[in-house]
Design a protein around this motif. Structure first.
Motif, PDB file in Angstrom:
ATOM      1  N   ALA A 167       6.303   1.636   9.331  1.00  0.00           N
ATOM      2  CA  ALA A 167       5.955   2.589   8.272  1.00  0.00           C
ATOM      3  C   ALA A 167       5.978   1.922   6.897  1.00  0.00           C
ATOM      4  O   ALA A 167       5.169   2.257   6.021  1.00  0.00           O
ATOM      5  N   MET A 168       6.900   0.995   6.690  1.00  0.00           N
ATOM      6  CA  MET A 168       6.989   0.338   5.383  1.00  0.00           C
ATOM      7  C   MET A 168       5.745  -0.511   5.107  1.00  0.00           C
ATOM      8  O   MET A 168       5.242  -0.549   3.978  1.00  0.00           O
ATOM      9  N   VAL A 169       5.246  -1.183   6.130  1.00  0.00           N
ATOM     10  CA  VAL A 169       4.024  -1.980   5.966  1.00  0.00           C
ATOM     11  C   VAL A 169       2.842  -1.063   5.680  1.00  0.00           C
ATOM     12  O   VAL A 169       2.040  -1.325   4.776  1.00  0.00           O
ATOM     13  N   SER A 170       2.746   0.021   6.419  1.00  0.00           N
ATOM     14  CA  SER A 170       1.656   0.973   6.201  1.00  0.00           C
ATOM     15  C   SER A 170       1.707   1.528   4.782  1.00  0.00           C
ATOM     16  O   SER A 170       0.674   1.649   4.107  1.00  0.00           O
ATOM     17  N   GLY A 171       2.894   1.859   4.315  1.00  0.00           N
ATOM     18  CA  GLY A 171       3.045   2.384   2.965  1.00  0.00           C
ATOM     19  C   GLY A 171       2.678   1.370   1.903  1.00  0.00           C
ATOM     20  O   GLY A 171       2.055   1.720   0.881  1.00  0.00           O
ATOM     21  N   ARG A 172       3.045   0.123   2.135  1.00  0.00           N
ATOM     22  CA  ARG A 172       2.697  -0.924   1.169  1.00  0.00           C
ATOM     23  C   ARG A 172       1.180  -1.094   1.078  1.00  0.00           C
ATOM     24  O   ARG A 172       0.617  -1.203  -0.018  1.00  0.00           O
ATOM     25  N   VAL A 173       0.524  -1.141   2.218  1.00  0.00           N
ATOM     26  CA  VAL A 173      -0.937  -1.305   2.218  1.00  0.00           C
ATOM     27  C   VAL A 173      -1.603  -0.106   1.549  1.00  0.00           C
ATOM     28  O   VAL A 173      -2.552  -0.262   0.772  1.00  0.00           O
ATOM     29  N   ARG A 174      -1.106   1.082   1.821  1.00  0.00           N
ATOM     30  CA  ARG A 174      -1.660   2.276   1.179  1.00  0.00           C
ATOM     31  C   ARG A 174      -1.581   2.158  -0.344  1.00  0.00           C
ATOM     32  O   ARG A 174      -2.531   2.476  -1.061  1.00  0.00           O
ATOM     33  N   GLY A 175      -0.443   1.674  -0.851  1.00  0.00           N
ATOM     34  CA  GLY A 175      -0.287   1.504  -2.286  1.00  0.00           C
ATOM     35  C   GLY A 175      -1.254   0.485  -2.858  1.00  0.00           C
ATOM     36  O   GLY A 175      -1.818   0.686  -3.948  1.00  0.00           O
ATOM     37  N   LEU A 176      -1.474  -0.620  -2.144  1.00  0.00           N
ATOM     38  CA  LEU A 176      -2.421  -1.633  -2.606  1.00  0.00           C
ATOM     39  C   LEU A 176      -3.847  -1.084  -2.633  1.00  0.00           C
ATOM     40  O   LEU A 176      -4.617  -1.378  -3.552  1.00  0.00           O
ATOM     41  N   ARG A 182     -21.548   1.009   3.554  1.00  0.00           N
ATOM     42  CA  ARG A 182     -20.942   0.429   2.343  1.00  0.00           C
ATOM     43  C   ARG A 182     -21.495   1.117   1.086  1.00  0.00           C
ATOM     44  O   ARG A 182     -20.761   1.383   0.135  1.00  0.00           O
ATOM     45  N   GLU A 183     -22.785   1.368   1.075  1.00  0.00           N
ATOM     46  CA  GLU A 183     -23.389   2.024  -0.087  1.00  0.00           C
ATOM     47  C   GLU A 183     -22.842   3.441  -0.246  1.00  0.00           C
ATOM     48  O   GLU A 183     -22.584   3.882  -1.376  1.00  0.00           O
ATOM     49  N   ARG A 184     -22.641   4.139   0.856  1.00  0.00           N
ATOM     50  CA  ARG A 184     -22.075   5.488   0.782  1.00  0.00           C
ATOM     51  C   ARG A 184     -20.665   5.462   0.208  1.00  0.00           C
ATOM     52  O   ARG A 184     -20.307   6.285  -0.641  1.00  0.00           O
ATOM     53  N   ILE A 185     -19.870   4.500   0.668  1.00  0.00           N
ATOM     54  CA  ILE A 185     -18.504   4.399   0.146  1.00  0.00           C
ATOM     55  C   ILE A 185     -18.528   4.036  -1.334  1.00  0.00           C
ATOM     56  O   ILE A 185     -17.744   4.570  -2.132  1.00  0.00           O
ATOM     57  N   ALA A 186     -19.422   3.124  -1.727  1.00  0.00           N
ATOM     58  CA  ALA A 186     -19.537   2.769  -3.141  1.00  0.00           C
ATOM     59  C   ALA A 186     -19.849   3.997  -3.981  1.00  0.00           C
ATOM     60  O   ALA A 186     -19.216   4.242  -5.027  1.00  0.00           O
ATOM     61  N   ASP A 187     -20.808   4.786  -3.546  1.00  0.00           N
ATOM     62  CA  ASP A 187     -21.165   6.005  -4.281  1.00  0.00           C
ATOM     63  C   ASP A 187     -20.003   7.000  -4.304  1.00  0.00           C
ATOM     64  O   ASP A 187     -19.689   7.593  -5.349  1.00  0.00           O
ATOM     65  N   ASP A 188     -19.361   7.171  -3.146  1.00  0.00           N
ATOM     66  CA  ASP A 188     -18.279   8.157  -3.049  1.00  0.00           C
ATOM     67  C   ASP A 188     -17.086   7.780  -3.917  1.00  0.00           C
ATOM     68  O   ASP A 188     -16.483   8.644  -4.568  1.00  0.00           O
ATOM     69  N   VAL A 189     -16.729   6.495  -3.939  1.00  0.00           N
ATOM     70  CA  VAL A 189     -15.543   6.092  -4.690  1.00  0.00           C
ATOM     71  C   VAL A 189     -15.790   6.188  -6.194  1.00  0.00           C
ATOM     72  O   VAL A 189     -14.878   6.487  -6.970  1.00  0.00           O
ATOM     73  N   LEU A 190     -17.021   5.962  -6.623  1.00  0.00           N
ATOM     74  CA  LEU A 190     -17.337   6.136  -8.041  1.00  0.00           C
ATOM     75  C   LEU A 190     -17.268   7.607  -8.442  1.00  0.00           C
ATOM     76  O   LEU A 190     -16.922   7.937  -9.581  1.00  0.00           O
ATOM     77  N   ARG A 191     -17.564   8.487  -7.500  1.00  0.00           N
ATOM     78  CA  ARG A 191     -17.566   9.911  -7.793  1.00  0.00           C
ATOM     79  C   ARG A 191     -16.184  10.535  -7.609  1.00  0.00           C
ATOM     80  O   ARG A 191     -15.763  11.379  -8.409  1.00  0.00           O
ATOM     81  N   GLU A 192     -15.450  10.077  -6.578  1.00  0.00           N
ATOM     82  CA  GLU A 192     -14.220  10.764  -6.198  1.00  0.00           C
ATOM     83  C   GLU A 192     -12.959   9.936  -6.384  1.00  0.00           C
ATOM     84  O   GLU A 192     -11.848  10.475  -6.263  1.00  0.00           O
ATOM     85  N   GLY A 193     -13.083   8.640  -6.636  1.00  0.00           N
ATOM     86  CA  GLY A 193     -11.900   7.808  -6.800  1.00  0.00           C
ATOM     87  C   GLY A 193     -11.412   7.195  -5.498  1.00  0.00           C
ATOM     88  O   GLY A 193     -12.039   7.322  -4.446  1.00  0.00           O
ATOM     89  N   THR A 194     -10.248   6.534  -5.561  1.00  0.00           N
ATOM     90  CA  THR A 194      -9.767   5.742  -4.421  1.00  0.00           C
ATOM     91  C   THR A 194      -9.235   6.591  -3.278  1.00  0.00           C
ATOM     92  O   THR A 194      -8.908   6.038  -2.213  1.00  0.00           O
ATOM     93  N   SER A 195      -9.143   7.891  -3.452  1.00  0.00           N
ATOM     94  CA  SER A 195      -8.760   8.736  -2.319  1.00  0.00           C
ATOM     95  C   SER A 195      -9.746   8.581  -1.169  1.00  0.00           C
ATOM     96  O   SER A 195      -9.383   8.736   0.008  1.00  0.00           O
ATOM     97  N   VAL A 196     -10.989   8.243  -1.501  1.00  0.00           N
ATOM     98  CA  VAL A 196     -12.005   7.991  -0.472  1.00  0.00           C
ATOM     99  C   VAL A 196     -11.590   6.823   0.414  1.00  0.00           C
ATOM    100  O   VAL A 196     -11.774   6.851   1.636  1.00  0.00           O
ATOM    101  N   LEU A 197     -11.020   5.778  -0.193  1.00  0.00           N
ATOM    102  CA  LEU A 197     -10.618   4.597   0.565  1.00  0.00           C
ATOM    103  C   LEU A 197      -9.462   4.917   1.507  1.00  0.00           C
ATOM    104  O   LEU A 197      -9.408   4.405   2.622  1.00  0.00           O
ATOM    105  N   VAL A 198      -8.531   5.723   1.043  1.00  0.00           N
ATOM    106  CA  VAL A 198      -7.393   6.099   1.886  1.00  0.00           C
ATOM    107  C   VAL A 198      -7.893   6.819   3.135  1.00  0.00           C
ATOM    108  O   VAL A 198      -7.386   6.616   4.237  1.00  0.00           O
ATOM    109  N   GLU A 199      -8.921   7.635   2.969  1.00  0.00           N
ATOM    110  CA  GLU A 199      -9.454   8.407   4.090  1.00  0.00           C
ATOM    111  C   GLU A 199     -10.364   7.579   4.989  1.00  0.00           C
ATOM    112  O   GLU A 199     -10.270   7.653   6.232  1.00  0.00           O
TER     113      GLU A 199
END
Length: 265
Positions: free
Chosen positions: A159-168, A126-143
């Motif tokens: 696919a529509m559900v997956s796309g909706r969640v990706r947008g959120l 969790r700490e790594r993701i927190a650091d990464d998202v502050l540095r790189e943005g929400t693209s980290v979460l998508v990955e």
């Protein structure tokens, strides 16, 4: 009391049911619940601090702070006691509310969540993701986060559900994401909280949930003195989005059991 005022949407009348959203989404995830349960209960869906329309504020990361926000929301809505539930992170906040404000509960809904504390490896992650998202943005979460949120059936066929969640996920603010990750990493074990509950508990889990699997949900339902388990077929960690009709049926039956109306068929 001070603190952040949560941005809230509601629908329907009757027994109040507060639903708290998953990480890193917002109350928008509950659209099908606001629509599908409006004739059964009053559905209240706040954005937890930093997500959706709610500001983050200056408090240090803490689920206690988030649970107190929900208690203040009940005060603002003039609600003495409510059914309170949450999915994933929303479940963590719900269990914290159970510990800090048990007198506010008519019933509890815990969906695709865990009562155990994070082991050291998970806290470090969790700490790594927190650091990464502050540095790189929400693209980290998508990955790193998005792939585990959905079940295999959804990934293969919806696919529509997956796309909706990706947008959120992409709509989340990086600072709020980091704050919430650190709050969740610090949470305590909540099994004693479940064992001490006077209120009825409904535990819901997607049968394809690999983050908080069925065995974890079953242990939570067993720990609560008045617990019951509902398994949602062909759903993963976001069962309320992946199979909303089945999720709504489980909630409707629980509300009816509490004396709040007739269950939806």
């Amino acid at each position: 009391m001070g603190g952040v005022q949560l941005y809230t949407r509601s629908a329907g009348e009757g027994l109040p049911v507060v639903l708290l959203h998953a990480f890193p989404l917002s109350s928008a995830m509950w659209l099908a619940q606001r629509e599908g349960l409006a004739d059964v209960c009053k559905v209240i869906t706040p954005d937890l601090r930093g997500f959706g329309g709610s500001v983050l504020g200056e408090d240090e990361p803490s689920l206690d702070v988030m649970a107190d926000d929900v208690a203040r929301l009940l005060d603002r809505e003039g609600i003495d006691r409510a059914v309170v539930g949450g999915l994933s992170m929303g479940g963590y906040v719900t269990m914290t509310l159970c510990r800090r404000h048990p007198d506010r509960l008519l019933g509890v809904i815990l969906a695709d969540t865990k009562a155990s504390a994070d082991p050291e490896e998970a806290r470090s992650g969790r700490e790594r993701i927190a650091d990464d998202v502050l540095r790189e943005g929400t693209s980290v979460l998508v990955e790193k986060v998005l792939p585990g949120l959905l079940g295999r059936t959804t990934l293969e066929r919806r696919a529509m559900v997956s796309g909706r969640v990706r947008g959120l996920v992409q709509a989340a603010h990086p600072v709020a994401v980091a704050w919430a990750q650190r709050a969740m990493a610090a949470r305590p074990d909540s099994f004693d909280t479940l064992r001490a509950l006077d209120a009825p508990v409904l535990v819901i889990v997607g049968e394809e949930d690999e983050i908080a699997p069925v065995a974890v949900a079953d242990a939570m339902a067993e720990a609560a003195p008045d617990g019951r388990l509902a398994v949602i077929e062909k759903a993963g960690h976001l069962s309320a989005i992946e199979q909303p009709e089945a999720f709504n049926r489980a909630v409707s039956a629980f509300v009816a059991e509490l004396g709040g109306g007739s269950p939806r068929r």
